[in-house]
Design a protein around this motif. Structure first.
Motif, PDB file in Angstrom:
ATOM      1  N   ILE A 195       1.166  -1.182  -0.023  1.00 39.44           N
ATOM      2  CA  ILE A 195      -0.153  -0.320   0.201  1.00 39.44           C
ATOM      3  C   ILE A 195       0.801   1.049   0.767  1.00 39.44           C
ATOM      4  O   ILE A 195       1.613   1.756   0.705  1.00 39.44           O
ATOM      5  N   PRO A 196       0.385   2.058  -0.893  1.00 38.61           N
ATOM      6  CA  PRO A 196       1.206   3.524  -1.129  1.00 38.61           C
ATOM      7  C   PRO A 196       1.399   4.038   1.249  1.00 38.61           C
ATOM      8  O   PRO A 196       0.466   3.985   1.710  1.00 38.61           O
ATOM      9  N   ILE A 197       2.948   4.099   0.960  1.00 37.72           N
ATOM     10  CA  ILE A 197       2.833   4.254   2.381  1.00 37.72           C
ATOM     11  C   ILE A 197       3.936   6.164   2.642  1.00 37.72           C
ATOM     12  O   ILE A 197       4.446   6.130   1.984  1.00 37.72           O
ATOM     13  N   ILE A 198       3.319   6.911   3.557  1.00 42.81           N
ATOM     14  CA  ILE A 198       4.075   7.471   3.964  1.00 42.81           C
ATOM     15  C   ILE A 198       4.566   7.971   5.051  1.00 42.81           C
ATOM     16  O   ILE A 198       4.296   7.434   6.177  1.00 42.81           O
ATOM     17  N   SER A 199       5.949   8.288   5.232  1.00 42.09           N
ATOM     18  CA  SER A 199       6.735   8.295   6.279  1.00 42.09           C
ATOM     19  C   SER A 199       6.793   9.546   6.802  1.00 42.09           C
ATOM     20  O   SER A 199       6.834   9.999   6.431  1.00 42.09           O
ATOM     21  N   ALA A 200       6.264   9.551   8.473  1.00 40.91           N
ATOM     22  CA  ALA A 200       5.986  10.919   9.319  1.00 40.91           C
ATOM     23  C   ALA A 200       6.914  10.832  10.610  1.00 40.91           C
ATOM     24  O   ALA A 200       6.041  10.531  10.937  1.00 40.91           O
ATOM     25  N   ALA A 215      10.202   5.189   2.941  1.00 39.67           N
ATOM     26  CA  ALA A 215       8.901   5.345   2.573  1.00 39.67           C
ATOM     27  C   ALA A 215       9.061   6.188   0.845  1.00 39.67           C
ATOM     28  O   ALA A 215       9.022   6.264   0.769  1.00 39.67           O
ATOM     29  N   ASP A 216       7.118   5.644   0.278  1.00 45.02           N
ATOM     30  CA  ASP A 216       6.816   5.904  -1.219  1.00 45.02           C
ATOM     31  C   ASP A 216       6.887   8.079  -0.767  1.00 45.02           C
ATOM     32  O   ASP A 216       7.487   8.314  -1.844  1.00 45.02           O
ATOM     33  N   LEU A 217       6.999   7.761   0.262  1.00 47.96           N
ATOM     34  CA  LEU A 217       7.055   9.822   0.532  1.00 47.96           C
ATOM     35  C   LEU A 217       7.211  10.257   2.289  1.00 47.96           C
ATOM     36  O   LEU A 217       6.851   9.592   2.691  1.00 47.96           O
ATOM     37  N   ARG A 218       8.360  11.096   2.303  1.00 47.41           N
ATOM     38  CA  ARG A 218       8.274  10.943   3.091  1.00 47.41           C
ATOM     39  C   ARG A 218       7.584  12.564   3.823  1.00 47.41           C
ATOM     40  O   ARG A 218       8.096  13.995   3.004  1.00 47.41           O
ATOM     41  N   ALA A 219       6.730  12.621   5.105  1.00 54.09           N
ATOM     42  CA  ALA A 219       6.397  14.360   5.479  1.00 54.09           C
ATOM     43  C   ALA A 219       7.612  14.114   6.654  1.00 54.09           C
ATOM     44  O   ALA A 219       7.705  13.641   6.980  1.00 54.09           O
TER      45      ALA A 219
END
Lengths: 469, 79
Positions: A255-260, A274-278
Protein backbone atom coordinates in the motif's frame (compact mmCIF):
# COMPACT_ATOMS: atom_id res chain seq x y z
CA UNK A 1 44.22 -6.36 42.85
CA UNK A 2 42.67 -6.91 46.25
CA UNK A 3 43.70 -8.88 49.25
CA UNK A 4 41.74 -11.95 48.49
CA UNK A 5 43.76 -12.57 45.42
CA UNK A 6 44.69 -16.26 45.57
CA UNK A 7 48.06 -15.59 44.03
CA UNK A 8 49.20 -13.33 46.85
CA UNK A 9 50.37 -16.04 49.19
CA UNK A 10 52.66 -17.70 46.75
CA UNK A 11 56.22 -16.62 47.03
CA UNK A 12 57.75 -16.35 43.65
CA UNK A 13 61.20 -15.78 45.12
CA UNK A 14 61.73 -19.33 46.42
CA UNK A 15 62.65 -21.87 43.85
CA UNK A 16 62.43 -25.46 44.89
CA UNK A 17 62.64 -28.65 43.12
CA UNK A 18 60.17 -30.65 45.05
CA UNK A 19 56.84 -29.48 46.13
CA UNK A 20 56.19 -30.58 49.63
CA UNK A 21 53.57 -29.90 52.13
CA UNK A 22 54.81 -28.18 55.19
CA UNK A 23 52.86 -27.92 58.40
CA UNK A 24 51.20 -24.61 58.89
CA UNK A 25 51.74 -23.78 55.36
CA UNK A 26 48.74 -21.97 54.02
CA UNK A 27 49.83 -22.28 50.50
CA UNK A 28 48.76 -25.76 49.89
CA UNK A 29 48.54 -26.63 46.23
CA UNK A 30 45.06 -26.37 44.77
CA UNK A 31 43.63 -28.39 42.01
CA UNK A 32 43.07 -26.55 38.75
CA UNK A 33 39.41 -26.94 39.20
CA UNK A 34 39.59 -25.51 42.66
CA UNK A 35 41.52 -22.59 41.39
CA UNK A 36 39.27 -22.14 38.42
CA UNK A 37 36.25 -22.21 40.67
CA UNK A 38 37.84 -19.75 43.04
CA UNK A 39 38.74 -17.59 40.13
CA UNK A 40 35.24 -17.82 38.80
CA UNK A 41 33.77 -16.80 42.11
CA UNK A 42 36.11 -13.93 42.45
CA UNK A 43 35.59 -12.68 38.97
CA UNK A 44 31.87 -13.06 39.07
CA UNK A 45 31.63 -11.41 42.45
CA UNK A 46 33.90 -8.61 41.61
CA UNK A 47 32.64 -8.00 38.05
CA UNK A 48 29.03 -9.01 38.50
CA UNK A 49 27.88 -5.84 36.85
CA UNK A 50 30.12 -3.94 34.52
CA UNK A 51 29.73 -1.51 31.71
CA UNK A 52 32.41 -1.71 29.14
CA UNK A 53 32.92 0.27 26.02
CA UNK A 54 34.57 -1.13 22.93
CA UNK A 55 34.32 -1.87 19.30
CA UNK A 56 32.54 -4.98 18.13
CA UNK A 57 34.72 -7.44 16.31
CA UNK A 58 34.17 -10.94 15.02
CA UNK A 59 30.39 -10.68 15.33
CA UNK A 60 28.62 -13.99 14.92
CA UNK A 61 25.01 -15.02 15.39
CA UNK A 62 24.70 -18.72 16.11
CA UNK A 63 21.82 -20.85 14.92
CA UNK A 64 20.72 -21.04 18.52
CA UNK A 65 20.08 -17.32 18.51
CA UNK A 66 22.94 -16.48 20.85
CA UNK A 67 25.40 -13.96 19.60
CA UNK A 68 29.15 -14.07 20.00
CA UNK A 69 31.61 -11.28 19.44
CA UNK A 70 34.58 -9.52 20.92
CA UNK A 71 34.87 -6.08 22.30
CA UNK A 72 38.19 -4.48 21.63
CA UNK A 73 40.13 -1.31 21.84
CA UNK A 74 43.66 -0.53 20.75
CA UNK A 75 45.28 -2.80 23.27
CA UNK A 76 42.82 -5.30 24.60
CA UNK A 77 40.17 -7.71 23.58
CA UNK A 78 37.30 -9.16 25.56
CA UNK A 79 35.19 -12.03 24.43
CA UNK A 80 31.48 -11.39 24.71
CA UNK A 81 28.37 -13.46 24.48
CA UNK A 82 24.77 -12.38 24.46
CA UNK A 83 22.15 -14.95 25.03
CA UNK A 84 19.22 -15.39 22.74
CA UNK A 85 16.68 -13.50 24.82
CA UNK A 86 18.72 -10.35 25.08
CA UNK A 87 19.92 -10.61 21.52
CA UNK A 88 16.37 -10.76 20.22
CA UNK A 89 15.50 -7.58 22.06
CA UNK A 90 18.39 -5.59 20.67
CA UNK A 91 17.14 -2.30 19.25
CA UNK A 92 19.84 -2.35 16.59
CA UNK A 93 21.80 -4.81 14.56
CA UNK A 94 25.30 -5.09 15.99
CA UNK A 95 28.06 -5.41 13.49
CA UNK A 96 31.81 -5.34 13.34
CA UNK A 97 33.36 -1.97 13.85
CA UNK A 98 30.45 -0.60 15.80
CA UNK A 99 31.40 1.14 19.00
CA UNK A 100 29.15 -0.10 21.75
CA UNK A 101 28.73 -0.02 25.47
CA UNK A 102 28.00 -3.46 26.82
CA UNK A 103 26.40 -4.03 30.18
CA UNK A 104 26.70 -7.42 31.78
CA UNK A 105 28.79 -9.58 34.04
CA UNK A 106 32.12 -11.19 33.62
CA UNK A 107 32.30 -14.91 33.80
CA UNK A 108 35.07 -17.38 33.35
CA UNK A 109 35.12 -20.51 31.28
CA UNK A 110 37.26 -22.94 33.20
CA UNK A 111 37.55 -25.41 30.42
CA UNK A 112 39.51 -23.02 28.28
CA UNK A 113 41.05 -20.79 30.85
CA UNK A 114 39.37 -17.78 29.56
CA UNK A 115 36.91 -15.23 30.62
CA UNK A 116 34.24 -13.36 28.83
CA UNK A 117 31.52 -10.90 29.40
CA UNK A 118 27.95 -12.09 29.28
CA UNK A 119 26.20 -9.08 27.84
CA UNK A 120 22.77 -8.29 29.12
CA UNK A 121 22.31 -5.15 27.16
CA UNK A 122 24.17 -3.58 24.38
CA UNK A 123 24.01 0.05 23.45
CA UNK A 124 25.57 2.00 20.70
CA UNK A 125 28.33 4.14 22.14
CA UNK A 126 27.34 7.70 21.38
CA UNK A 127 25.63 9.45 18.50
CA UNK A 128 28.68 9.30 16.32
CA UNK A 129 28.63 5.55 16.47
CA UNK A 130 24.92 5.55 15.82
CA UNK A 131 25.34 7.71 12.76
CA UNK A 132 27.96 5.35 11.53
CA UNK A 133 25.60 2.44 12.03
CA UNK A 134 22.88 4.41 10.29
CA UNK A 135 25.09 5.21 7.33
CA UNK A 136 26.31 1.67 6.98
CA UNK A 137 22.80 0.20 7.05
CA UNK A 138 21.59 2.90 4.72
CA UNK A 139 24.39 2.14 2.28
CA UNK A 140 23.66 -1.56 2.44
CA UNK A 141 19.91 -1.21 1.90
CA UNK A 142 20.42 1.42 -0.77
CA UNK A 143 22.75 -0.97 -2.55
CA UNK A 144 19.91 -3.47 -2.46
CA UNK A 145 17.75 -0.90 -4.20
CA UNK A 146 15.30 -0.53 -1.34
CA UNK A 147 15.22 3.23 -1.68
CA UNK A 148 15.14 3.34 -5.46
CA UNK A 149 12.85 5.98 -6.94
CA UNK A 150 11.27 3.42 -9.25
CA UNK A 151 9.99 1.53 -6.22
CA UNK A 152 7.99 4.52 -5.10
CA UNK A 153 4.26 4.13 -5.48
CA UNK A 154 1.97 6.98 -6.33
CA UNK A 155 -0.20 8.10 -3.47
CA UNK A 156 -3.96 8.01 -4.03
CA UNK A 157 -5.35 11.49 -4.36
CA UNK A 158 -8.30 10.64 -2.21
CA UNK A 159 -7.77 7.60 0.00
CA UNK A 160 -10.95 5.98 1.22
CA UNK A 161 -9.28 4.37 4.20
CA UNK A 162 -6.06 5.45 5.85
CA UNK A 163 -4.01 3.13 8.02
CA UNK A 164 -1.92 4.80 10.68
CA UNK A 165 0.91 3.02 12.43
CA UNK A 166 1.78 4.96 15.52
CA UNK A 167 1.40 5.17 19.25
CA UNK A 168 -2.26 5.21 20.24
CA UNK A 169 -1.49 7.78 22.88
CA UNK A 170 0.14 11.12 22.56
CA UNK A 171 0.02 14.12 20.32
CA UNK A 172 0.90 12.44 17.06
CA UNK A 173 -2.26 10.49 16.48
CA UNK A 174 -4.34 13.42 17.73
CA UNK A 175 -2.61 15.80 15.34
CA UNK A 176 -3.15 13.45 12.45
CA UNK A 177 -6.82 12.86 13.22
CA UNK A 178 -7.50 16.54 13.75
CA UNK A 179 -5.87 17.54 10.53
CA UNK A 180 -7.69 14.82 8.62
CA UNK A 181 -10.98 15.93 10.13
CA UNK A 182 -10.27 19.54 9.13
CA UNK A 183 -9.43 18.69 5.56
CA UNK A 184 -11.36 15.61 4.65
CA UNK A 185 -13.09 13.44 7.25
CA UNK A 186 -11.81 9.98 6.51
CA UNK A 187 -11.96 6.41 7.61
CA UNK A 188 -8.85 5.86 9.70
CA UNK A 189 -7.58 2.59 11.11
CA UNK A 190 -4.98 3.00 13.78
CA UNK A 191 -2.57 0.17 14.34
CA UNK A 192 -1.28 0.87 17.84
CA UNK A 193 2.42 0.25 18.34
CA UNK A 194 5.21 1.19 20.67
CA UNK A 195 7.27 3.75 18.86
CA UNK A 196 10.38 3.50 20.97
CA UNK A 197 12.07 1.14 23.30
CA UNK A 198 12.21 -2.57 23.43
CA UNK A 199 10.05 -4.34 20.89
CA UNK A 200 9.07 -1.12 19.13
CA UNK A 201 10.76 -1.97 15.86
CA UNK A 202 9.21 -5.42 15.75
CA UNK A 203 5.75 -3.99 16.44
CA UNK A 204 6.12 -1.33 13.82
CA UNK A 205 7.35 -3.81 11.24
CA UNK A 206 4.53 -6.17 12.09
CA UNK A 207 1.97 -3.40 11.83
CA UNK A 208 3.20 -2.29 8.43
CA UNK A 209 3.20 -5.90 7.28
CA UNK A 210 -0.24 -6.30 8.79
CA UNK A 211 -1.73 -3.48 6.74
CA UNK A 212 0.15 -4.58 3.68
CA UNK A 213 -1.16 -8.13 3.94
CA UNK A 214 -4.78 -7.17 4.54
CA UNK A 215 -6.99 -8.80 1.94
CA UNK A 216 -9.10 -6.58 -0.28
CA UNK A 217 -12.24 -8.36 0.80
CA UNK A 218 -11.41 -8.96 4.43
CA UNK A 219 -13.56 -8.01 7.40
CA UNK A 220 -11.43 -4.96 7.99
CA UNK A 221 -11.33 -2.45 5.19
CA UNK A 222 -7.89 -2.52 3.62
CA UNK A 223 -6.36 0.96 3.71
CA UNK A 224 -5.31 2.51 0.45
CA UNK A 225 -2.78 4.67 2.22
CA UNK A 226 -0.60 3.99 5.23
CA UNK A 227 1.07 6.56 7.44
CA UNK A 228 3.92 5.56 9.74
CA UNK A 229 4.28 8.31 12.26
CA UNK A 230 6.13 9.32 15.35
CA UNK A 231 6.77 12.62 17.03
CA UNK A 232 10.14 14.24 17.45
CA UNK A 233 12.82 12.83 19.69
CA UNK A 234 16.46 12.06 20.01
CA UNK A 235 18.19 9.87 17.49
CA UNK A 236 17.91 7.11 20.03
CA UNK A 237 14.16 7.66 20.41
CA UNK A 238 13.72 7.41 16.68
CA UNK A 239 16.00 4.45 16.33
CA UNK A 240 13.27 1.90 15.84
CA UNK A 241 12.56 3.55 12.51
CA UNK A 242 16.08 2.75 11.41
CA UNK A 243 15.57 -0.90 12.18
CA UNK A 244 16.20 -3.06 9.18
CA UNK A 245 12.97 -5.01 9.68
CA UNK A 246 10.98 -1.79 9.81
CA UNK A 247 12.74 -0.36 6.79
CA UNK A 248 12.14 -3.54 4.83
CA UNK A 249 8.51 -3.69 5.89
CA UNK A 250 7.98 -0.12 4.77
CA UNK A 251 9.79 -0.69 1.50
CA UNK A 252 7.82 -3.86 0.83
CA UNK A 253 4.47 -2.39 1.80
CA UNK A 254 1.97 -3.08 -0.98
CA UNK A 255 0.00 0.00 0.00
CA UNK A 256 1.37 3.47 -0.70
CA UNK A 257 3.01 4.60 2.51
CA UNK A 258 4.01 7.93 3.98
CA UNK A 259 6.73 8.15 6.59
CA UNK A 260 6.38 10.93 9.12
CA UNK A 261 8.94 10.30 11.80
CA UNK A 262 10.27 13.00 14.09
CA UNK A 263 10.68 16.62 13.12
CA UNK A 264 11.65 17.97 9.79
CA UNK A 265 15.35 17.81 10.63
CA UNK A 266 15.19 14.19 11.68
CA UNK A 267 15.88 11.59 9.09
CA UNK A 268 15.31 7.87 9.48
CA UNK A 269 15.80 5.02 7.07
CA UNK A 270 12.06 4.54 7.22
CA UNK A 271 11.77 7.91 5.48
CA UNK A 272 13.96 6.69 2.68
CA UNK A 273 12.03 3.48 2.26
CA UNK A 274 8.59 5.08 2.27
CA UNK A 275 6.92 6.25 -0.91
CA UNK A 276 6.86 9.74 0.48
CA UNK A 277 8.47 11.43 3.43
CA UNK A 278 6.41 13.95 5.35
CA UNK A 279 8.30 16.41 7.52
CA UNK A 280 5.83 15.97 10.39
CA UNK A 281 2.81 13.81 11.21
CA UNK A 282 0.54 16.81 10.63
CA UNK A 283 2.11 17.30 7.23
CA UNK A 284 1.50 13.63 6.51
CA UNK A 285 -2.22 14.18 7.10
CA UNK A 286 -2.13 17.16 4.76
CA UNK A 287 -0.40 15.15 2.09
CA UNK A 288 -2.76 12.24 2.60
CA UNK A 289 -6.02 14.00 1.80
CA UNK A 290 -7.08 17.01 -0.20
CA UNK A 291 -9.31 19.69 1.28
CA UNK A 292 -12.85 18.47 0.85
CA UNK A 293 -14.39 21.91 0.49
CA UNK A 294 -11.96 22.71 -2.34
CA UNK A 295 -12.96 19.56 -4.14
CA UNK A 296 -16.63 20.25 -3.61
CA UNK A 297 -16.15 23.68 -5.05
CA UNK A 298 -14.23 22.30 -7.98
CA UNK A 299 -16.87 19.70 -8.73
CA UNK A 300 -19.55 22.36 -8.42
CA UNK A 301 -17.70 24.64 -10.79
CA UNK A 302 -17.28 21.88 -13.31
CA UNK A 303 -20.98 21.19 -13.15
CA UNK A 304 -21.76 24.85 -13.62
CA UNK A 305 -19.37 25.29 -16.51
CA UNK A 306 -20.76 22.20 -18.12
CA UNK A 307 -24.35 23.42 -17.77
CA UNK A 308 -23.43 26.83 -19.15
CA UNK A 309 -21.66 25.31 -22.09
CA UNK A 310 -24.41 22.94 -23.02
CA UNK A 311 -26.99 25.70 -22.65
CA UNK A 312 -24.98 28.01 -24.86
CA UNK A 313 -24.55 25.24 -27.34
CA UNK A 314 -28.24 24.46 -27.44
CA UNK A 315 -29.09 28.15 -27.67
CA UNK A 316 -26.71 28.56 -30.54
CA UNK A 317 -28.13 25.55 -32.28
CA UNK A 318 -31.63 26.93 -31.75
CA UNK A 319 -30.57 30.26 -33.19
CA UNK A 320 -29.10 28.64 -36.22
CA UNK A 321 -32.20 26.57 -36.64
CA UNK A 322 -34.32 29.69 -36.35
CA UNK A 323 -32.17 31.45 -38.92
CA UNK A 324 -32.53 28.58 -41.32
CA UNK A 325 -36.20 28.40 -40.59
CA UNK A 326 -36.53 32.08 -41.52
CA UNK A 327 -34.66 31.45 -44.73
CA UNK A 328 -37.01 28.70 -45.67
CA UNK A 329 -39.71 29.91 -48.20
CA UNK A 330 -43.29 29.71 -47.05
CA UNK A 331 -45.25 26.84 -48.41
CA UNK A 332 -47.63 29.24 -50.08
CA UNK A 333 -44.67 30.95 -51.73
CA UNK A 334 -43.43 27.65 -52.86
CA UNK A 335 -46.77 26.99 -54.58
CA UNK A 336 -47.20 30.48 -55.94
CA UNK A 337 -45.60 30.04 -59.38
CA UNK A 338 -47.65 26.96 -59.94
CA UNK A 339 -50.72 28.72 -58.73
CA UNK A 340 -50.02 31.54 -61.10
CA UNK A 341 -49.56 29.25 -63.99
CA UNK A 342 -52.71 27.42 -63.07
CA UNK A 343 -54.61 30.68 -62.89
CA UNK A 344 -53.13 31.77 -66.18
CA UNK A 345 -54.06 28.55 -67.88
CA UNK A 346 -57.55 28.53 -66.51
CA UNK A 347 -57.95 32.12 -67.68
CA UNK A 348 -56.70 31.22 -71.06
CA UNK A 349 -58.98 28.27 -71.13
CA UNK A 350 -61.92 30.47 -70.40
CA UNK A 351 -60.72 32.99 -72.90
CA UNK A 352 -60.23 30.46 -75.61
CA UNK A 353 -63.69 29.09 -75.12
CA UNK A 354 -65.14 32.55 -75.29
CA UNK A 355 -63.20 33.25 -78.44
CA UNK A 356 -64.40 30.06 -79.94
CA UNK A 357 -67.98 30.87 -79.10
CA UNK A 358 -67.51 34.33 -80.55
CA UNK A 359 -66.26 32.86 -83.76
CA UNK A 360 -69.16 30.50 -83.83
CA UNK A 361 -71.53 33.34 -83.22
CA UNK A 362 -69.98 35.33 -86.01
CA UNK A 363 -70.18 32.35 -88.28
CA UNK A 364 -73.75 31.83 -87.26
CA UNK A 365 -74.91 35.38 -87.38
CA UNK A 366 -74.76 35.88 -91.18
CA UNK A 367 -76.94 32.93 -92.06
CA UNK A 368 -79.12 33.79 -89.13
CA UNK A 369 -79.65 37.26 -90.37
CA UNK A 370 -80.59 35.96 -93.76
CA UNK A 371 -83.03 33.63 -92.26
CA UNK A 372 -85.87 36.17 -92.01
CA UNK A 373 -89.68 35.95 -92.23
CA UNK A 374 -89.38 38.32 -95.08
CA UNK A 375 -88.06 35.51 -97.09
CA UNK A 376 -91.20 33.57 -96.47
CA UNK A 377 -93.43 36.56 -96.87
CA UNK A 378 -92.02 37.35 -100.25
CA UNK A 379 -92.53 33.86 -101.37
CA UNK A 380 -95.97 34.00 -99.97
CA UNK A 381 -96.63 37.20 -101.81
CA UNK A 382 -95.30 35.81 -104.98
CA UNK A 383 -97.46 32.74 -104.44
CA UNK A 384 -100.37 34.99 -103.68
CA UNK A 385 -99.80 36.94 -106.86
CA UNK A 386 -99.50 33.88 -108.92
CA UNK A 387 -102.49 32.48 -107.18
CA UNK A 388 -104.43 35.64 -107.91
CA UNK A 389 -103.33 35.55 -111.51
CA UNK A 390 -104.29 32.01 -111.79
CA UNK A 391 -107.56 32.61 -110.08
CA UNK A 392 -108.24 35.37 -112.57
CA UNK A 393 -107.17 33.14 -115.33
CA UNK A 394 -109.26 30.33 -114.01
CA UNK A 395 -112.25 32.56 -113.82
CA UNK A 396 -111.83 33.39 -117.44
CA UNK A 397 -111.27 29.87 -118.32
CA UNK A 398 -114.43 28.53 -116.74
CA UNK A 399 -115.98 26.06 -119.21
CA UNK A 400 -119.29 27.75 -118.93
CA UNK A 401 -117.81 31.14 -119.65
CA UNK A 402 -117.99 30.86 -123.46
CA UNK A 403 -121.62 30.06 -123.08
CA UNK A 404 -122.17 33.64 -122.14
CA UNK A 405 -120.70 34.68 -125.33
CA UNK A 406 -123.03 32.51 -127.33
CA UNK A 407 -121.27 29.26 -127.43
CA UNK A 408 -123.02 26.06 -126.58
CA UNK A 409 -121.61 22.89 -125.29
CA UNK A 410 -122.69 19.63 -126.82
CA UNK A 411 -122.80 16.64 -124.57
CA UNK A 412 -123.90 13.07 -125.11
CA UNK A 413 -126.39 11.30 -123.07
CA UNK A 414 -123.95 10.74 -120.37
CA UNK A 415 -123.07 14.32 -120.00
CA UNK A 416 -119.82 13.93 -121.72
CA UNK A 417 -118.76 16.77 -123.96
CA UNK A 418 -118.64 15.89 -127.59
CA UNK A 419 -115.59 17.31 -129.11
CA UNK A 420 -115.82 16.10 -132.71
CA UNK A 421 -118.19 15.79 -135.47
CA UNK A 422 -117.61 12.18 -135.61
CA UNK A 423 -118.46 11.77 -132.02
CA UNK A 424 -121.53 13.83 -132.52
CA UNK A 425 -122.67 11.76 -135.41
CA UNK A 426 -122.01 8.71 -133.46
CA UNK A 427 -123.92 9.86 -130.45
CA UNK A 428 -126.86 10.86 -132.47
CA UNK A 429 -128.82 12.39 -129.68
CA UNK A 430 -127.08 15.18 -128.01
CA UNK A 431 -127.75 17.85 -125.46
CA UNK A 432 -126.95 21.42 -126.21
CA UNK A 433 -126.07 23.55 -123.28
CA UNK A 434 -126.68 27.23 -123.46
CA UNK A 435 -126.07 29.80 -121.04
CA UNK A 436 -129.60 29.78 -119.98
CA UNK A 437 -130.20 26.02 -120.16
CA UNK A 438 -130.15 22.84 -122.12
CA UNK A 439 -131.97 21.71 -125.11
CA UNK A 440 -132.01 18.25 -126.82
CA UNK A 441 -131.13 17.73 -130.40
CA UNK A 442 -130.33 15.24 -132.95
CA UNK A 443 -127.39 15.01 -135.24
CA UNK A 444 -127.68 13.60 -138.70
CA UNK A 445 -124.95 12.93 -141.04
CA UNK A 446 -125.88 15.52 -143.66
CA UNK A 447 -124.69 19.14 -144.04
CA UNK A 448 -126.55 21.69 -142.19
CA UNK A 449 -128.83 24.05 -144.01
CA UNK A 450 -127.10 27.38 -144.77
CA UNK A 451 -129.77 29.48 -143.73
CA UNK A 452 -129.47 28.84 -140.14
CA UNK A 453 -127.02 31.09 -138.39
CA UNK A 454 -126.41 28.53 -135.77
CA UNK A 455 -123.38 26.45 -136.43
CA UNK A 456 -123.13 24.19 -133.49
CA UNK A 457 -120.56 21.92 -135.08
CA UNK A 458 -118.31 24.80 -135.79
CA UNK A 459 -118.67 26.00 -132.34
CA UNK A 460 -117.88 22.66 -131.06
CA UNK A 461 -114.73 22.57 -133.09
CA UNK A 462 -113.49 25.89 -131.83
CA UNK A 463 -114.30 25.38 -128.23
CA UNK A 464 -110.82 24.19 -127.32
CA UNK A 465 -109.22 27.39 -128.53
CA UNK A 466 -111.10 29.52 -126.13
CA UNK A 467 -108.78 28.84 -123.41
CA UNK A 468 -105.88 30.30 -125.32
CA UNK A 469 -107.28 33.77 -125.36
CA UNK B 1 -21.38 4.98 -21.81
CA UNK B 2 -22.19 5.64 -18.21
CA UNK B 3 -22.25 2.19 -16.74
CA UNK B 4 -18.41 2.12 -16.28
CA UNK B 5 -18.42 5.27 -14.23
CA UNK B 6 -18.92 3.58 -10.88
CA UNK B 7 -15.66 1.73 -11.41
CA UNK B 8 -13.71 4.97 -11.43
CA UNK B 9 -12.05 6.27 -8.35
CA UNK B 10 -12.56 9.87 -7.36
CA UNK B 11 -9.44 11.11 -9.07
CA UNK B 12 -10.28 9.40 -12.35
CA UNK B 13 -13.84 10.61 -12.18
CA UNK B 14 -12.72 14.16 -11.52
CA UNK B 15 -10.19 13.96 -14.35
CA UNK B 16 -12.83 12.60 -16.70
CA UNK B 17 -15.21 15.35 -15.66
CA UNK B 18 -12.52 17.92 -16.28
CA UNK B 19 -11.88 16.51 -19.73
CA UNK B 20 -15.56 16.68 -20.56
CA UNK B 21 -15.80 20.27 -19.40
CA UNK B 22 -12.83 21.21 -21.56
CA UNK B 23 -14.23 19.36 -24.52
CA UNK B 24 -17.57 21.10 -24.13
CA UNK B 25 -15.91 24.45 -23.69
CA UNK B 26 -13.76 24.01 -26.75
CA UNK B 27 -16.98 23.67 -28.71
CA UNK B 28 -15.48 21.03 -30.96
CA UNK B 29 -18.00 18.33 -30.26
CA UNK B 30 -21.16 18.18 -32.37
CA UNK B 31 -24.35 18.96 -30.52
CA UNK B 32 -25.56 15.36 -30.23
CA UNK B 33 -22.22 14.30 -28.87
CA UNK B 34 -22.18 17.30 -26.58
CA UNK B 35 -25.41 16.22 -25.04
CA UNK B 36 -24.10 12.70 -24.52
CA UNK B 37 -20.95 14.22 -23.04
CA UNK B 38 -23.03 16.40 -20.79
CA UNK B 39 -24.99 13.42 -19.52
CA UNK B 40 -21.81 11.55 -18.79
CA UNK B 41 -20.36 14.63 -17.15
CA UNK B 42 -23.41 14.89 -14.99
CA UNK B 43 -23.04 11.28 -13.90
CA UNK B 44 -19.40 11.89 -13.10
CA UNK B 45 -20.23 15.05 -11.21
CA UNK B 46 -22.82 13.20 -9.15
CA UNK B 47 -20.31 10.45 -8.46
CA UNK B 48 -17.67 12.93 -7.32
CA UNK B 49 -20.23 14.71 -5.21
CA UNK B 50 -21.37 11.46 -3.70
CA UNK B 51 -17.81 10.42 -2.90
CA UNK B 52 -17.25 13.76 -1.23
CA UNK B 53 -20.54 13.63 0.61
CA UNK B 54 -19.85 10.13 1.85
CA UNK B 55 -16.70 11.33 3.57
CA UNK B 56 -17.11 11.16 7.26
CA UNK B 57 -14.66 10.48 9.96
CA UNK B 58 -14.62 6.93 11.19
CA UNK B 59 -11.74 6.11 13.42
CA UNK B 60 -10.92 2.55 14.32
CA UNK B 61 -8.05 0.86 16.02
CA UNK B 62 -6.71 -2.57 15.25
CA UNK B 63 -7.08 -4.91 18.18
CA UNK B 64 -4.30 -7.40 18.62
CA UNK B 65 -4.43 -10.91 19.99
CA UNK B 66 -1.95 -12.21 22.52
CA UNK B 67 0.35 -13.24 19.68
CA UNK B 68 0.35 -9.74 18.29
CA UNK B 69 -1.79 -10.72 15.34
CA UNK B 70 -4.73 -8.47 14.54
CA UNK B 71 -8.09 -9.78 15.72
CA UNK B 72 -10.34 -6.99 14.58
CA UNK B 73 -11.05 -3.34 15.13
CA UNK B 74 -12.65 -1.22 17.77
CA UNK B 75 -13.58 2.38 17.59
CA UNK B 76 -10.64 4.52 18.48
CA UNK B 77 -10.63 7.50 20.76
CA UNK B 78 -7.44 9.47 20.62
CA UNK B 79 -6.32 10.04 24.20
Amino acid sequence: MSANDPFENADPQVARLLAEERPGDNAQAMSVSELSLALKRTVEDRFGHVRVRGEISGFKRAASGHIYFSLKDENARLDAVMWKGGAARLPFAPEDGLEVVATGKLTTYAGRSNYQIVVESLEVAGEGAMMLLFEKLKARLAAEGLFAPERKKKLPSLPRTIGVVTSPTGAVIRDILHRLADRFPSHVIVWPVLVQGEGAAAQIARAVHGFSAMPHDGPTRRPDLVIVARGGGSIEDLWAFNDEAVVRAVADCTIPIISAVGHETDTTLCDFAADLRAPTPTAAAEIAVPVRSDLLQRVGQFGLRMSNMIRKKVDLAAERLEAQRRLMPRLSDLAAPHQQRTDDLSERLRQSLRTRIGKAEVAFSAPAMMLHPRLLLRRAEQGQQRLDALTRLVSTLHPEAPLKRGFARVTDANGKTIMTRKAAVKAGDVTLRFVDGEVGGHVSGGPAPRISPAKPAKAAINQGNLFDG
Amino acid sequence: MTDDVSELNFEQALRALEDIVHKLESGEAPLDESIALYERGNTLRALCQQRLDMAKARIEAITLGPDGAPTGTTSFDAG
